[in-house]
Design an enzyme around this catalytic site. Structure first.
Site, short mmCIF file in Angstrom:
data_model
loop_
_atom_site.label_atom_id
_atom_site.label_comp_id
_atom_site.label_asym_id
_atom_site.label_seq_id
_atom_site.Cartn_x
_atom_site.Cartn_y
_atom_site.Cartn_z
N GLU A 83 0.47 -6.33 0.66
CA GLU A 83 0.12 -7.75 0.61
C GLU A 83 1.34 -8.64 0.30
O GLU A 83 1.17 -9.79 -0.10
CB GLU A 83 -0.96 -7.99 -0.44
CG GLU A 83 -2.32 -7.42 -0.09
CD GLU A 83 -2.99 -8.08 1.11
OE1 GLU A 83 -2.41 -9.02 1.68
OE2 GLU A 83 -4.10 -7.65 1.47
N HIS A 102 -3.25 -10.21 -7.71
CA HIS A 102 -4.33 -10.01 -6.74
C HIS A 102 -5.17 -8.82 -7.18
O HIS A 102 -4.64 -7.72 -7.37
CB HIS A 102 -3.74 -9.76 -5.35
CG HIS A 102 -4.74 -9.29 -4.35
ND1 HIS A 102 -6.01 -9.82 -4.23
CD2 HIS A 102 -4.66 -8.33 -3.39
CE1 HIS A 102 -6.66 -9.22 -3.26
NE2 HIS A 102 -5.87 -8.30 -2.74
#
Length: 222
Positions: A83, A102
């Site tokens: 990511e 996250h």
């Protein structure tokens, strides 16, 4: 013409250690399972980020990967989180953000599946996270499309729910991003339970605005 001097990168073990510390807090709070989720810190023109697919309880400073603002690796033997585009996009669009967390918490993920936003329902969420909290449009994980969708829905807030995916929280530092993560998950749970009963009370928009400004201008700890 004189050549421009290139600054030599120096790995900061304290930053790496702080990322590991918060990675373990994330696991202890049950905010993600296994190797899912990722954490980063921006330091100048560099991004320190957790590696891809590596257990949080096995992390040491040498496992933290460092990239430049374009995503080019400057330190580390392991691949950065898949990511990474999400983190780069957030830092590129939000000068005030220096930490991103996250996670895949249960209630935040439920919100990402069934809702488009959470209105201003509780004061701490409004202050710490934003007046209205949004769910981004869906895109495949690890893609630039997901990154752009997330940043669009994040706006000036301190969290965004990723459609059918999870939660992203940001902050001036890891502590603020971690608190934002906890408050976002708590708020998602409160709203989900309130919806089951019905007749949800929402804070007046003008009051929500005052609360948010109070946090940003005076309440938050620098």
């Amino acid at each position: 013409m004189a050549k421009r001097k290139v600054e030599k990168f120096s790995f900061d073990y304290d930053i790496a250690a702080s990322i590991i510390d918060y990675a373990r807090k994330v696991s202890e709070e049950g905010l993600t399972k296994g190797t899912w989720g990722n954490i980063s810190v921006r330091d100048g023109g560099y991004i320190y980020i957790t590696p891809s697919g590596f257990p949080y309880d096995k992390l040491t400073p040498k496992h933290i990967t460092v990239v430049d603002s374009k995503g080019n690796k400057v330190y580390g033997e392991l691949a950065p989180s898949s990511e990474l585009p999400l983190h780069i996009e957030i830092y590129d669009k939000r000068a005030d953000v220096h930490a991103v967390i996250h996670t895949h918490p249960i209630y935040s993920t439920i919100v990402s599946i069934i809702l488009q936003e959470i209105p201003p329902i509780v004061e701490d969420a409004v202050m710490i996270l934003g007046e209205r909290l949004f769910v981004s449009e869906y895109a495949l994980p690890g893609t630039k499309e997901l990154a752009k969708n997330a940043v669009k829905s994040l706006g000036d807030n301190h969290c965004v729910f990723l459609k059918n995916h999870g939660l992203v929280a940001v902050g001036e530092n890891l502590h603020e991003a971690f608190v934002a993560t906890l408050v976002a998950e708590k708020t998602a749970q409160i709203y989900f339970e309130a919806l089951k009963i019905g007749n949800v009370s929402v804070l007046p928009s003008e009051h929500a605005r005052v609360l948010r400004e109070k946090y940003l201008k005076s309440y938050r700890q620098k």
